[in-house]
Design an enzyme around this catalytic site. Structure first.
Site, PDB file in Angstrom:
ATOM      1  N   SER A   1       5.711  67.036 -13.073  1.00  0.00           N
ATOM      2  CA  SER A   1       6.631  65.913 -13.186  1.00  0.00           C
ATOM      3  C   SER A   1       6.049  64.734 -13.954  1.00  0.00           C
ATOM      4  O   SER A   1       5.632  64.866 -15.092  1.00  0.00           O
ATOM      5  CB  SER A   1       7.069  65.498 -11.789  1.00  0.00           C
ATOM      6  OG  SER A   1       8.045  64.507 -11.862  1.00  0.00           O
ATOM      7  N   HIS A   2       5.955  63.598 -13.283  1.00  0.00           N
ATOM      8  CA  HIS A   2       5.527  62.343 -13.916  1.00  0.00           C
ATOM      9  C   HIS A   2       4.007  62.206 -13.922  1.00  0.00           C
ATOM     10  O   HIS A   2       3.486  61.217 -14.423  1.00  0.00           O
ATOM     11  CB  HIS A   2       6.127  61.178 -13.135  1.00  0.00           C
ATOM     12  CG  HIS A   2       5.833  61.279 -11.672  1.00  0.00           C
ATOM     13  ND1 HIS A   2       6.432  62.235 -10.868  1.00  0.00           N
ATOM     14  CD2 HIS A   2       4.981  60.610 -10.883  1.00  0.00           C
ATOM     15  CE1 HIS A   2       5.962  62.127  -9.649  1.00  0.00           C
ATOM     16  NE2 HIS A   2       5.073  61.152  -9.613  1.00  0.00           N
TER      17      HIS A   2
ATOM     18  N   ASP B   1      10.994  61.280 -17.528  1.00  0.00           N
ATOM     19  CA  ASP B   1       9.617  61.634 -17.153  1.00  0.00           C
ATOM     20  C   ASP B   1       9.195  62.976 -17.747  1.00  0.00           C
ATOM     21  O   ASP B   1       9.880  63.555 -18.581  1.00  0.00           O
ATOM     22  CB  ASP B   1       9.475  61.656 -15.632  1.00  0.00           C
ATOM     23  CG  ASP B   1      10.238  62.806 -15.014  1.00  0.00           C
ATOM     24  OD1 ASP B   1      11.264  63.217 -15.591  1.00  0.00           O
ATOM     25  OD2 ASP B   1       9.807  63.315 -13.958  1.00  0.00           O
TER      26      ASP B   1
ATOM     27  N   ASP C   1       9.211  66.118 -16.804  1.00  0.00           N
ATOM     28  CA  ASP C   1      10.106  67.279 -16.785  1.00  0.00           C
ATOM     29  C   ASP C   1      11.579  66.905 -16.891  1.00  0.00           C
ATOM     30  O   ASP C   1      12.452  67.756 -16.689  1.00  0.00           O
ATOM     31  CB  ASP C   1       9.858  68.131 -15.531  1.00  0.00           C
ATOM     32  CG  ASP C   1      10.099  67.368 -14.243  1.00  0.00           C
ATOM     33  OD1 ASP C   1       9.929  66.135 -14.236  1.00  0.00           O
ATOM     34  OD2 ASP C   1      10.468  67.998 -13.231  1.00  0.00           O
TER      35      ASP C   1
ATOM     36  N   ASP D   1      13.644  64.923 -15.154  1.00  0.00           N
ATOM     37  CA  ASP D   1      14.595  64.717 -14.065  1.00  0.00           C
ATOM     38  C   ASP D   1      14.674  63.265 -13.595  1.00  0.00           C
ATOM     39  O   ASP D   1      15.592  62.891 -12.888  1.00  0.00           O
ATOM     40  CB  ASP D   1      14.331  65.676 -12.890  1.00  0.00           C
ATOM     41  CG  ASP D   1      12.927  65.574 -12.333  1.00  0.00           C
ATOM     42  OD1 ASP D   1      12.142  64.736 -12.815  1.00  0.00           O
ATOM     43  OD2 ASP D   1      12.602  66.352 -11.400  1.00  0.00           O
ATOM     44  N   ARG D   2      13.713  62.432 -14.001  1.00  0.00           N
ATOM     45  CA  ARG D   2      13.766  61.023 -13.604  1.00  0.00           C
ATOM     46  C   ARG D   2      14.356  60.173 -14.725  1.00  0.00           C
ATOM     47  O   ARG D   2      14.341  60.574 -15.878  1.00  0.00           O
ATOM     48  CB  ARG D   2      12.367  60.494 -13.296  1.00  0.00           C
ATOM     49  CG  ARG D   2      11.723  61.183 -12.126  1.00  0.00           C
ATOM     50  CD  ARG D   2      10.392  60.538 -11.817  1.00  0.00           C
ATOM     51  NE  ARG D   2       9.836  61.146 -10.612  1.00  0.00           N
ATOM     52  CZ  ARG D   2       9.026  60.541  -9.768  1.00  0.00           C
ATOM     53  NH1 ARG D   2       8.637  59.304  -9.998  1.00  0.00           N
ATOM     54  NH2 ARG D   2       8.582  61.163  -8.695  1.00  0.00           N
TER      55      ARG D   2
ATOM     56  N   LYS E   1      17.768  66.458  -9.833  1.00  0.00           N
ATOM     57  CA  LYS E   1      18.084  65.169 -10.412  1.00  0.00           C
ATOM     58  C   LYS E   1      17.991  65.301 -11.927  1.00  0.00           C
ATOM     59  O   LYS E   1      17.369  66.234 -12.433  1.00  0.00           O
ATOM     60  CB  LYS E   1      17.181  64.077  -9.869  1.00  0.00           C
ATOM     61  CG  LYS E   1      15.687  64.299 -10.039  1.00  0.00           C
ATOM     62  CD  LYS E   1      14.967  63.204  -9.268  1.00  0.00           C
ATOM     63  CE  LYS E   1      13.473  63.235  -9.482  1.00  0.00           C
ATOM     64  NZ  LYS E   1      12.783  64.187  -8.599  1.00  0.00           N
TER      65      LYS E   1
HETATM   66  C1  G16 Z   1       9.699  64.447  -6.506  1.00  0.00           C
HETATM   67  C2  G16 Z   1      10.881  64.832  -5.675  1.00  0.00           C
HETATM   68  C3  G16 Z   1      11.696  63.611  -5.353  1.00  0.00           C
HETATM   69  C4  G16 Z   1      10.837  62.557  -4.701  1.00  0.00           C
HETATM   70  C5  G16 Z   1       9.666  62.238  -5.607  1.00  0.00           C
HETATM   71  C6  G16 Z   1       8.680  61.283  -4.982  1.00  0.00           C
HETATM   72  O1  G16 Z   1      10.128  63.999  -7.748  1.00  0.00           O
HETATM   73  O2  G16 Z   1      11.697  65.762  -6.331  1.00  0.00           O
HETATM   74  O3  G16 Z   1      12.732  64.003  -4.521  1.00  0.00           O
HETATM   75  O4  G16 Z   1      11.566  61.411  -4.443  1.00  0.00           O
HETATM   76  O5  G16 Z   1       8.966  63.412  -5.892  1.00  0.00           O
HETATM   77  O6  G16 Z   1       8.090  61.910  -3.913  1.00  0.00           O
HETATM   78  P1  G16 Z   1       6.851  61.285  -3.174  1.00  0.00           P
HETATM   79  O7  G16 Z   1       7.298  59.914  -2.725  1.00  0.00           O
HETATM   80  O8  G16 Z   1       6.586  62.227  -2.043  1.00  0.00           O
HETATM   81  O9  G16 Z   1       5.721  61.174  -4.162  1.00  0.00           O
HETATM   82  P2  G16 Z   1       9.467  64.539  -9.069  1.00  0.00           P
HETATM   83  O10 G16 Z   1      10.172  63.797 -10.162  1.00  0.00           O
HETATM   84  O11 G16 Z   1       8.007  64.174  -8.944  1.00  0.00           O
HETATM   85  O12 G16 Z   1       9.696  65.994  -9.054  1.00  0.00           O
END
Ligand code: G16
Length: 546
Positions: free
Chosen positions: A113-114, A280, A282, A284-285, A379
């Site tokens: 992800s990010h 981000d 991937d 989705d953000r 997302k």
């Molecule tokens: C993931 C999850 C999200 C979550 C985020 C932050 O996002 O898919 O639902 O809100 O992590 O999670 P945490 O607060 O546990 O770090 P992504 O974009 O990283 O896949």
């Protein structure tokens, strides 16, 4: 097809977090580490022989090597076909779209992800089910259990697939189809939004800037924003996906998307674009910016909900809204007015899947820059950008004006999240235990101007399948609706990340445009006192404020 059965030792650290397994690249390169996790997925999901799988990733370092391994393992585990994005690329929402459209058995998405990429950075892998959404906890738990008892994995003896050549190739007896990663997704977006209206907006001189942060959304944004919607070339910046994201940190917030922030807060207001957005690693953000103006993700969800019927895909209205617990209650106020339900789930997109599948919600959102709808089961960063453009095209107001009018109508849930990254795990755990240890005495107590109404460790019972998820964050609610939440992130790969979520409600239009940090100062002080933050962590200020 020749299949090797390789004897292996289980690993005990392959527990998926908030969104799949995320580790340093070096961990994934440990011999058999990736193979074990992939075998654990295949053993847990028991796909019928002949199933189809979708595979792709965000283009980060190790993406293509991992794809070649997974293809050979899929062949050895009886899959009939794998659809893989060209160049190994598939954004998370595009993967969800392809799984649903092709009715595949499921998909594997490679992304952290990010989190930063590159040889010293992070890598990740997650499994999505046939509805296109992240595997629910019962599946991730089964994968974890399997990863701890595995004794062997299966892999076909086969040559690498050419991931750049669109079309079909074979890996042993298995068909691999390399697909255009953008086409299905772009078509879906065009079916949801009023592209003609957005084209007219852009044609009329409206200026926008989209920062793909050298991550996966570059090709998607160029196709949709520049080619289909007519935005000038160069609207998409950092549009080429790079294995190390150009040494950047592909997290679309005010700290890490600094290049976009500098453009949107340019000294010469007149030459600053009207609209800015970033996505981000991937895809989705999303982060939405107006000229010199930041839209808080919790507000963004509420504003999209309030304006949803402006977009063709949502003219029939919303069945309901869901938000994660730490997300502000701004969306709840809109749901209230619309007379539709609003669900509060734990952090993690996987908790929205059942509600969407049951038709109970249309829109979902999280404070962590995630917004989406039932068009897929992830997302979706560009979807949120297009929703905003659709609203702007119809309302012909500035981003700031839309937000201010929203606050005037619904009141403002002033909101901020403070992150303390890379804390020693034991110190973070002790801090959380200390906060929790005060829960018996807190209700009724006055802290500054606030009186504690309730406190708990959030637990969620899924209304569809009855599954219970506990230990999801410490909530301290005040009598006036304000709130402090303490939670440890489930996505970090270094030590622990403490998140403190702060929310205060302001119904007074005279004061509700105040700076969020200033308005939240009393709550910030309470949070520091309750957690003994400075004494315990030695930190003077958060790593990231959003
Ligand atoms: C993931 C999850 C999200 C979550 C985020 C932050 O996002 O898919 O639902 O809100 O992590 O999670 P945490 O607060 O546990 O770090 P992504 O974009 O990283 O896949």
């Amino acid at each position: 097809m020749k299949i090797q059965t390789v004897a292996t030792m289980p690993f005990d650290d392959q527990k998926p977090g908030t969104s799949g397994l995320r580790k340093k690249v070096a961990a994934f390169k440990t011999p058999a580490y990736l193979e074990n996790f992939v075998q654990a997925i295949f053993d847990s999901i028991t796909a019928p022989v002949g199933s189809v799988l979708v595979l792709g990733g965000d283009g980060r370092y190790y993406n293509c090597e991992a794809i070649q391994i997974i293809l050979r393992m899929a062949a050895a585990n009886g899959f009939a076909k794998v659809l893989v994005g060209q160049g190994g690329i598939l954004s998370t929402p595009a993967a969800s779209c392809v799984i649903r459209k092709t009715r595949s058995f499921g998909g594997i998405i490679l992304s952290a992800s990010h989190n930063p990429g590159g040889p010293e950075g992070d890598f990740g892998i997650k499994y999505n089910t046939g509805n296109g959404g992240p595997a629910p906890e019962k599946i991730t738990e089964a994968i974890y259990a399997c990863s701890r008892s595995l004794t062997q994995y299966r892999i076909a003896d086969a040559a690498d697939v050419n991931l750049d050549r669109i079309g079909c190739q074979m890996v042993g007896d298995m068909n691999v189809e390399v697909i255009d990663p953008v086409a299905d997704y772009a078509e879906l977006m065009e079916s949801l939004f009023d592209f003609a209206a957005i084209r007219a907006l852009i044609g009329g001189g409206f200026r926008l800037c989209f920062d793909a942060m050298h991550a996966v959304t570059g090709p998607y944004a160029i196709e949709i924003l520049e080619k289909r919607l007519g935005a000038p070339a160069g609207t998409v910046i950092n549009g080429v996906p790079l294995p190390d994201f150009g040494e950047g940190h592909p997290d679309p917030n005010l700290t890490y998307a600094h290049e976009l922030v500098a453009i949107m807060y340019g000294a010469d207001r007149a030459s600053t674009p009207d609209f800015g957005a970033a996505s981000d690693g991937d895809g989705d953000r999303n982060m939405i910016l107006g000229r010199h103006f930041f839209v808080n993700p919790s507000d963004s969800l509420a504003i999209i909900a309030a304006n949803a019927t402006q977009a063709p895909g949502y003219v029939a209205g919303l069945a309901g809204i869901a938000r994660s617990m730490p997300t502000s209650a701004a969306a709840d106020r809109v749901a209230d007015k619309l007379g539709i339900p609003c669900f509060e789930t734990p952090t993690g997109w996987k908790f929205f899947g059942n509600l969407m599948d049951a038709g109970k919600v249309t829109l979902c959102g999280e404070e962590s820059f995630g917004t989406g709808s039932s068009h897929v089961r992830e997302k979706d960063g560009l979807w949120a950008v297009l929703f905003w453009l659709n609203i702007l095209a119809k309302r012909r107001l500035s981003v700031e004006e839309i937000v201010h009018r929203h606050w005037a109508e619904y009141g403002r849930n002033v909101y901020s999240r403070h992150d303390y990254e890379a804390l020693p795990a034991d110190i973070a755990a002790e801090l959380m235990a200390h906060v929790k240890s005060q829960f018996a005495d807190l209700p009724g107590r006055r802290l500054g101007d606030y009186t504690v109404k309730f406190c708990d460790d959030f637990s969620y019972t899924d209304p569809i399948d009855g599954s219970v998820s506990s230990g999801q964050g410490l909530r301290i609610g005040f009598k006036d609706g304000s709130r402090i939440v303490f939670r440890l992130s489930g996505t970090g790969t270094e030590g622990a990340t403490l998140r403190i979520y702060l929310e205060a409600y302001s119904s007074d239009p005279a004061t509700q445009r105040a700076d969020a940090q200033q308005a939240l100062e009393p709550l910030i002080d309470i949070a520091h006192d309750l957690s003994q933050l400075k004494q315990r962590t030695g930190r003077e200020s958060p790593t990231v404020i959003t």
